[in-house]
Design a protein around this motif. Structure first.
Motif, PDB file in Angstrom:
ATOM      1  N   THR A  62      86.649 -29.094  15.892  1.00  0.00           N
ATOM      2  CA  THR A  62      86.991 -30.254  16.703  1.00  0.00           C
ATOM      3  C   THR A  62      85.996 -31.361  16.394  1.00  0.00           C
ATOM      4  O   THR A  62      84.785 -31.157  16.487  1.00  0.00           O
ATOM      5  CB  THR A  62      86.958 -29.913  18.201  1.00  0.00           C
ATOM      6  OG1 THR A  62      87.876 -28.838  18.455  1.00  0.00           O
ATOM      7  CG2 THR A  62      87.374 -31.117  19.032  1.00  0.00           C
ATOM      8  N   VAL A  63      86.528 -32.540  16.027  1.00  0.00           N
ATOM      9  CA  VAL A  63      85.691 -33.661  15.616  1.00  0.00           C
ATOM     10  C   VAL A  63      85.740 -34.745  16.685  1.00  0.00           C
ATOM     11  O   VAL A  63      86.838 -35.184  17.083  1.00  0.00           O
ATOM     12  CB  VAL A  63      86.154 -34.226  14.260  1.00  0.00           C
ATOM     13  CG1 VAL A  63      85.245 -35.366  13.812  1.00  0.00           C
ATOM     14  CG2 VAL A  63      86.182 -33.124  13.207  1.00  0.00           C
ATOM     15  N   ALA A  64      84.563 -35.170  17.148  1.00  0.00           N
ATOM     16  CA  ALA A  64      84.413 -36.246  18.138  1.00  0.00           C
ATOM     17  C   ALA A  64      85.102 -35.861  19.453  1.00  0.00           C
ATOM     18  O   ALA A  64      85.164 -34.700  19.821  1.00  0.00           O
ATOM     19  CB  ALA A  64      84.910 -37.571  17.590  1.00  0.00           C
ATOM     20  N   GLY A  65      85.635 -36.863  20.188  1.00  0.00           N
ATOM     21  CA  GLY A  65      86.222 -36.629  21.500  1.00  0.00           C
ATOM     22  C   GLY A  65      85.184 -36.674  22.603  1.00  0.00           C
ATOM     23  O   GLY A  65      83.968 -36.625  22.363  1.00  0.00           O
ATOM     24  N   ASN A  66      85.640 -36.796  23.846  1.00  0.00           N
ATOM     25  CA  ASN A  66      84.754 -36.833  25.029  1.00  0.00           C
ATOM     26  C   ASN A  66      83.671 -37.904  24.906  1.00  0.00           C
ATOM     27  O   ASN A  66      82.485 -37.665  25.171  1.00  0.00           O
ATOM     28  CB  ASN A  66      84.110 -35.457  25.256  1.00  0.00           C
ATOM     29  CG  ASN A  66      85.120 -34.398  25.620  1.00  0.00           C
ATOM     30  OD1 ASN A  66      86.084 -34.666  26.331  1.00  0.00           O
ATOM     31  ND2 ASN A  66      84.918 -33.195  25.119  1.00  0.00           N
ATOM     32  N   ASN A  67      84.091 -39.088  24.451  1.00  0.00           N
ATOM     33  CA  ASN A  67      83.195 -40.248  24.324  1.00  0.00           C
ATOM     34  C   ASN A  67      82.077 -40.034  23.301  1.00  0.00           C
ATOM     35  O   ASN A  67      81.005 -40.624  23.404  1.00  0.00           O
ATOM     36  CB  ASN A  67      82.585 -40.613  25.686  1.00  0.00           C
ATOM     37  CG  ASN A  67      83.641 -41.059  26.680  1.00  0.00           C
ATOM     38  OD1 ASN A  67      84.533 -41.845  26.339  1.00  0.00           O
ATOM     39  ND2 ASN A  67      83.565 -40.550  27.899  1.00  0.00           N
ATOM     40  N   THR A  68      82.307 -39.157  22.322  1.00  0.00           N
ATOM     41  CA  THR A  68      81.358 -38.963  21.234  1.00  0.00           C
ATOM     42  C   THR A  68      81.946 -39.554  19.952  1.00  0.00           C
ATOM     43  O   THR A  68      83.109 -39.966  19.924  1.00  0.00           O
ATOM     44  CB  THR A  68      81.037 -37.476  21.013  1.00  0.00           C
ATOM     45  OG1 THR A  68      82.223 -36.806  20.561  1.00  0.00           O
ATOM     46  CG2 THR A  68      80.548 -36.842  22.305  1.00  0.00           C
ATOM     47  N   THR A  69      81.132 -39.581  18.890  1.00  0.00           N
ATOM     48  CA  THR A  69      81.586 -40.195  17.640  1.00  0.00           C
ATOM     49  C   THR A  69      81.293 -39.278  16.458  1.00  0.00           C
ATOM     50  O   THR A  69      80.414 -38.405  16.504  1.00  0.00           O
ATOM     51  CB  THR A  69      80.885 -41.546  17.390  1.00  0.00           C
ATOM     52  OG1 THR A  69      79.473 -41.334  17.317  1.00  0.00           O
ATOM     53  CG2 THR A  69      81.203 -42.532  18.496  1.00  0.00           C
ATOM     54  N   PHE A  70      82.053 -39.510  15.406  1.00  0.00           N
ATOM     55  CA  PHE A  70      81.810 -38.874  14.109  1.00  0.00           C
ATOM     56  C   PHE A  70      82.118 -39.941  13.070  1.00  0.00           C
ATOM     57  O   PHE A  70      83.271 -40.355  12.916  1.00  0.00           O
ATOM     58  CB  PHE A  70      82.695 -37.648  13.913  1.00  0.00           C
ATOM     59  CG  PHE A  70      82.407 -36.883  12.641  1.00  0.00           C
ATOM     60  CD1 PHE A  70      81.523 -35.826  12.641  1.00  0.00           C
ATOM     61  CD2 PHE A  70      83.018 -37.235  11.440  1.00  0.00           C
ATOM     62  CE1 PHE A  70      81.245 -35.121  11.475  1.00  0.00           C
ATOM     63  CE2 PHE A  70      82.746 -36.543  10.274  1.00  0.00           C
ATOM     64  CZ  PHE A  70      81.864 -35.482  10.289  1.00  0.00           C
ATOM     65  N   LEU A  71      81.094 -40.430  12.351  1.00  0.00           N
ATOM     66  CA  LEU A  71      81.239 -41.567  11.451  1.00  0.00           C
ATOM     67  C   LEU A  71      80.884 -41.158  10.027  1.00  0.00           C
ATOM     68  O   LEU A  71      79.805 -40.604   9.778  1.00  0.00           O
ATOM     69  CB  LEU A  71      80.330 -42.718  11.898  1.00  0.00           C
ATOM     70  CG  LEU A  71      80.243 -43.930  10.964  1.00  0.00           C
ATOM     71  CD1 LEU A  71      81.605 -44.623  10.854  1.00  0.00           C
ATOM     72  CD2 LEU A  71      79.173 -44.906  11.457  1.00  0.00           C
ATOM     73  N   VAL A  72      81.790 -41.447   9.096  1.00  0.00           N
ATOM     74  CA  VAL A  72      81.520 -41.265   7.676  1.00  0.00           C
ATOM     75  C   VAL A  72      81.366 -42.654   7.067  1.00  0.00           C
ATOM     76  O   VAL A  72      82.318 -43.430   7.019  1.00  0.00           O
ATOM     77  CB  VAL A  72      82.651 -40.496   6.966  1.00  0.00           C
ATOM     78  CG1 VAL A  72      82.298 -40.272   5.493  1.00  0.00           C
ATOM     79  CG2 VAL A  72      82.919 -39.174   7.660  1.00  0.00           C
ATOM     80  N   GLN A  73      80.165 -42.966   6.617  1.00  0.00           N
ATOM     81  CA  GLN A  73      79.900 -44.285   6.065  1.00  0.00           C
ATOM     82  C   GLN A  73      80.350 -44.373   4.606  1.00  0.00           C
ATOM     83  O   GLN A  73      80.691 -43.368   3.976  1.00  0.00           O
ATOM     84  CB  GLN A  73      78.408 -44.605   6.177  1.00  0.00           C
ATOM     85  CG  GLN A  73      77.913 -44.737   7.613  1.00  0.00           C
ATOM     86  CD  GLN A  73      76.449 -45.120   7.687  1.00  0.00           C
ATOM     87  OE1 GLN A  73      75.695 -44.930   6.743  1.00  0.00           O
ATOM     88  NE2 GLN A  73      76.043 -45.664   8.831  1.00  0.00           N
ATOM     89  N   GLU A  74      80.340 -45.587   4.084  1.00  0.00           N
ATOM     90  CA  GLU A  74      80.694 -45.810   2.685  1.00  0.00           C
ATOM     91  C   GLU A  74      79.804 -44.941   1.792  1.00  0.00           C
ATOM     92  O   GLU A  74      78.583 -44.921   1.917  1.00  0.00           O
ATOM     93  CB  GLU A  74      80.493 -47.283   2.329  1.00  0.00           C
ATOM     94  CG  GLU A  74      80.735 -47.608   0.865  1.00  0.00           C
ATOM     95  CD  GLU A  74      80.497 -49.066   0.550  1.00  0.00           C
ATOM     96  OE1 GLU A  74      80.316 -49.386  -0.641  1.00  0.00           O
ATOM     97  OE2 GLU A  74      80.483 -49.891   1.495  1.00  0.00           O
ATOM     98  N   GLY A  75      80.458 -44.192   0.888  1.00  0.00           N
ATOM     99  CA  GLY A  75      79.703 -43.324  -0.012  1.00  0.00           C
ATOM    100  C   GLY A  75      79.382 -41.962   0.560  1.00  0.00           C
ATOM    101  O   GLY A  75      78.824 -41.113  -0.141  1.00  0.00           O
TER     102      GLY A  75
END
Length: 528
Positions: free
Chosen positions: A374-387
């Motif tokens: 499970t990725v993110a949810g419940n006011n959390t984040t999962f960020l993949v930046q450039e590269g």
């Protein structure tokens, strides 16, 4: 003065009166089931349009039928209940349902074939019951007598891995707690099933079979079979598959395998109605099972032809007492005749939550879980930046919830493991992941009915049906979270059509195509 009805209104009413009889009519429904073994007390469990529980008439060898009818809109919801007295006495079974040994993992249509008006049904017709603890069959018969699945918000589809035969007791990774302290013996086991939808020759070759104990990050080999020798009379057997491992000693010896240069070789296709089951040639004694923090069964093997393998671990008080099953791993499937690893590990993550994570430029990460990520949810984040690059590998499900974001030239790849391949044993020389685009369209898999691209997508995608010379007409259904249907359309003429997910949240969607007597489900990921 009498008021005159406007011509337009009168015409509308006339059309309405004309249309209703066309779409509102009861349709005959002959329900027929065929079993692979003798059964008794076969009853229809019809839940819609009315509660009806009649005995079904025996119409052939292990075949039972009943003539009923749909509601005025061609809809019907039912199941079939029966006994297998030879093996299970007065314990009732249902033709479609969950498998009790794999909690929460629907098995689908089990131990038989189900027909409506001579149309063979598949697992596309299975839906969760109102309390989500069982399954039923939901169908609609149209005025042209065609039979299609009826899936809607009231009848959510049960997502089933059709690669695994429904009779299999452990459908995916399942771990039980350690047994009481008087259990001292451990043994790893393996089982192989043929895919009986494909009648090709199957050969399995086994290099080694090991049982490990783990403390911290250190694995200790507790027992290893290298197959310099193999006892066909005591190291394995062919157990009943229909029904699956019933009570009692229903197996045949010897195990039809041979040894050559340290390789155990056997041909499961010679006995398709059996479970090919073998185990460590010697059980391991431990003073206490808590001596190690976790245990692992691992087998290196090669599958040629359509078959599948699963590993597990049993515990016993004494060597030949009834076993306590510590659990079993995910199934591994044929892999073009390549060597692969099949295992069960009590120390693996069955679920994994990825929250408040940033994957930076130049980072290449891999996350895995034997069940669900499970990725993110419940006011959390999962960020993949450039590269940045991330690979997600799960045994069953990947959920991309609000808060998941991939920037331009960032990479997020999700896979459902098909051959027990997780992050720990991915090939280091794998090609770098490349996102799909309109110009880079994935090829059809050899046996695929259709493909979708781009995948992932931020909005629209194209569904293209493979032209097999039998026409491209079919029913396309899109399912969102919890299997709720969000769109259904008839796909006719041409070979491709454009669909949009505009207005729907990011996440994983299921695309279903029913084409004649064929069906397939594919996943598509919507990203921001």
């Amino acid at each position: 003065m009498k008021r005159q009805m406007p011509i337009k209104t009168a015409l509308t009413i006339c059309l309405w009166l004309f249309v209703i009889p066309v779409f509102s009519q009861t349709m005959p429904a002959k329900i027929r089931v065929v079993f692979p073994f003798p059964v008794t007390m076969v009853t229809l469990q019809q839940y819609w349009p009315i509660g009806l529980y009649p005995a079904m008439e025996q119409t052939g060898t292990n075949e039972y039928s009943y003539n009923t009818a749909t509601d005025n809109y061609g809809q019907i919801l039912f199941n079939v209940k029966y006994l297998i007295p030879q093996f299970f006495g007065d314990r009732y079974f249902y033709i479609v349902g969950f498998n009790g040994l794999s909690p929460g993992k629907p098995a689908g249509i089990v131990y038989g074939k189900v027909y409506i008006n001579n149309v063979l049904l598949n697992n596309m017709y299975t839906v969760l019951n109102p309390t989500a603890d069982g399954l039923n069959i939901s169908a609609k018969i149209s005025s042209d007598s065609s039979v299609v699945p009826l899936i809607d918000a009231n009848h959510p589809h049960a997502i089933i891995d059709d690669r695994i035969p429904p009779e299999a007791a452990l459908r995916s990774y399942c771990k039980n707690p350690l047994p009481p302290s008087n259990y001292h013996y451990l043994a790893a086991w393996m089982q192989v099933l043929t895919d009986n939808n494909v009648t090709d020759d199957c050969v399995v070759e086994v290099d080694y079979f090991r049982l490990y104990g783990r403390n911290g990050g250190t694995l200790t080999v507790l027992y290893e079979d290298n197959y310099d020798t193999f006892n066909p009379d005591g190291d394995g057997g062919l157990f009943l598959r229909y029904p699956f491992f019933p009570p009692g000693d229903y197996h045949e010896h010897p195990f039809p395998g041979s040894i050559s240069n340290g390789i155990l070789r056997f041909t499961p296709s010679t006995h398709r109605n059996r479970v090919w089951h073998w185990w460590n040639t010697q059980q391991t004694y431990l003073n206490s099972l808590s001596q190690y923090s976790s245990y692992r069964a691992e087998c290196r093997l090669k599958i040629t032809g359509h078959a599948m393998a699963q590993a597990g671990i049993d515990c016993r008080i004494e060597p030949w007492d009834a076993p306590y099953e510590l659990g079993g791993g995910n199934w591994a499937f044929e892999n073009n005749g390549q060597w692969q690893y099949v295992w069960f590990d009590t120390g693996e993550n069955s679920t994994l939550d990825l929250q408040n994570i940033v994957v930076e430029n130049g980072e290449t990460l891999c996350y895995d879980a034997t069940q669900t990520i499970t990725v993110a949810g419940n006011n959390t984040t999962f960020l993949v930046q450039e590269g940045g690059s991330v690979t997600l590998i799960a045994g069953n499900d990947i959920h991309l919830l609000p808060g998941t974001k991939v920037l331009n030239l960032g990479y997020l790849n999700g896979f459902i493991a098909t051959n027990s391949t997780f992050c720990s044993n991915q090939s280091s020389n794998e090609a770098d992941p490349v996102p799909y685009s309109e110009e880079e369209v994935p090829d059809f898999r050899k046996e695929s009915l259709f493909r979708v691209f781009p995948n992932p997508t931020s909005d629209a995608f194209t569904l293209e049906v493979k032209d097999d010379g039998c026409g491209t007409n079919g029913v396309v259904t899109i399912y969102g979270k919890m299997g709720i249907q969000i769109r259904q359309t008839v796909f006719s003429g041409g070979i491709s059509e454009r669909f949009s997910l505009a207005g729907y949240p990011e996440g994983v969607y299921l695309i279903s195509l029913v084409k004649g007597n064929q069906s397939e489900i594919r996943k598509i990921i919507k990203v921001r």
